[in-house]
Design a protein around this motif. Sequence first.
Motif, short mmCIF file in Angstrom:
data_model
loop_
_atom_site.label_atom_id
_atom_site.label_comp_id
_atom_site.label_asym_id
_atom_site.label_seq_id
_atom_site.Cartn_x
_atom_site.Cartn_y
_atom_site.Cartn_z
N ILE A 105 1.11 -1.27 0.14
CA ILE A 105 0.15 0.22 -0.34
C ILE A 105 0.96 1.23 0.45
N LYS A 106 1.81 1.50 0.88
CA LYS A 106 3.16 2.12 0.70
C LYS A 106 3.38 2.43 -0.78
N ASN A 107 3.63 1.44 -1.76
CA ASN A 107 4.08 1.93 -3.25
C ASN A 107 3.18 2.90 -3.99
N VAL A 108 1.93 2.23 -3.55
CA VAL A 108 0.69 2.34 -4.10
C VAL A 108 0.91 3.54 -4.54
N VAL A 109 0.44 4.02 -2.14
CA VAL A 109 0.22 5.56 -2.73
C VAL A 109 1.81 6.57 -2.56
N ALA A 110 2.70 5.99 -2.45
CA ALA A 110 3.77 6.98 -3.97
C ALA A 110 3.62 7.32 -4.82
N GLU A 111 3.11 5.86 -5.52
CA GLU A 111 3.21 6.42 -6.95
C GLU A 111 2.02 7.03 -7.51
N ALA A 112 1.48 6.99 -6.74
CA ALA A 112 -0.43 7.73 -6.96
C ALA A 112 0.22 8.89 -7.16
N ARG A 113 0.95 9.51 -5.58
CA ARG A 113 1.13 11.43 -5.82
C ARG A 113 2.03 11.34 -6.86
N SER A 114 3.34 10.48 -7.24
CA SER A 114 3.52 11.13 -8.06
C SER A 114 3.16 11.34 -9.46
N VAL A 115 2.40 10.19 -9.56
CA VAL A 115 1.55 10.09 -11.17
C VAL A 115 0.54 11.89 -10.70
N PHE A 116 -0.19 11.47 -10.33
CA PHE A 116 -1.35 12.55 -10.37
C PHE A 116 -0.66 13.83 -10.01
N SER A 117 0.32 14.13 -9.50
CA SER A 117 0.81 15.43 -9.20
C SER A 117 1.36 16.14 -10.74
N GLN A 118 1.82 15.82 -11.83
CA GLN A 118 1.85 15.42 -13.55
C GLN A 118 1.25 16.50 -13.81
N GLU A 119 2.17 17.21 -14.96
CA GLU A 119 1.09 17.23 -15.65
C GLU A 119 -0.09 15.97 -16.65
N PRO A 120 -0.93 16.61 -16.94
CA PRO A 120 -2.11 17.84 -17.25
C PRO A 120 -2.56 17.60 -15.49
N TYR A 121 -2.22 16.32 -14.90
CA TYR A 121 -3.46 16.88 -13.35
C TYR A 121 -3.13 17.11 -12.90
N ASN A 122 -1.80 17.33 -12.40
CA ASN A 122 -1.67 18.60 -11.24
C ASN A 122 -2.45 18.13 -9.50
N MET A 123 -1.93 17.34 -9.18
CA MET A 123 -3.80 17.17 -8.01
C MET A 123 -2.47 16.82 -6.74
N LYS A 124 -2.26 18.19 -6.48
CA LYS A 124 -0.98 18.15 -5.27
C LYS A 124 -1.73 17.97 -4.16
N SER A 125 -3.20 16.94 -4.26
CA SER A 125 -3.59 16.80 -2.83
C SER A 125 -4.30 15.83 -2.47
N PHE A 126 -3.62 14.88 -3.15
CA PHE A 126 -4.06 13.34 -3.01
C PHE A 126 -2.78 12.75 -1.81
#
Length: 255
Positions: A105-126
């Motif tokens: 689960i730690k890997n999923v959270v870490a990778e999700a934060r990394s992917v979602f924070s990129q363009e064009p998603y810009n999801m900084k609040s994951f």
Amino acid sequence: MATDFWASSHHKRWQVDRATLRQARTDDLHYVGDPELIDFFYIFFANLISKLGKQLQLRQRVIATATVFFLRFYLKNSICETDPYIVIAACCYVAAKAEEAPVHIKNVVAEARSVFSQEPYNMKSFPTDNSKLAEMEFYLVDDLECDLTVFHPYRTLMALCSSSSSSSGVEAGELGVGISAEEGERYWGTGEGRLELGEGALQMAWLIINDTYRSPLPLLHPPHLIAVAAIYLTLIYNSDMRASLALPSSLTAAA
């Protein structure tokens, strides 16, 4: 996992019609002027699931299962009232478990934060808290009614076709998707008479199946029908392969 598609929860509870799909998107349509724009949501989120899955080094089957879980979840929920990003992460996490390729689960959270924070998603609040994803996992499995069995067109594709340059495929005697052992021997389950496609044609059929997950088709049609449609489209677009599969003169004369 069930071996008979027709007896599975996939067929009995998760094959729906277009009216059900429209009903599921009723709340979302209040915020979208053109109903066709909903189709772009399917494409956008399916691409995001694929991107996260690749970051987690998940196989295509696991990514496909995660996409189906996402589609099933939004049969009961509206996009406007949920956070699709945490749902996507939960779908990948649960799909990896369901397909016996678990990811921490730690890997999923870490990778999700990394992917979602990129363009064009810009999801900084994951959320960084693992418990948030664990909580979403609980809600996801509950809405899925613990039905984690998903049949995919890939198995049928490899059961019906073989590659002239590859030995990959189902083993001899393996039943195709949707065929139960009680129904007796099946021609395509013996490994004989399989349609021989070139490596490029087989890859095209595989990619066409991948693209079906960017739409509600996995909810509307059984997987073996999608596989047959992918083979048909491959032959339509690949004229060289279509010509090589022309009937022998003896069969043409008999017809």
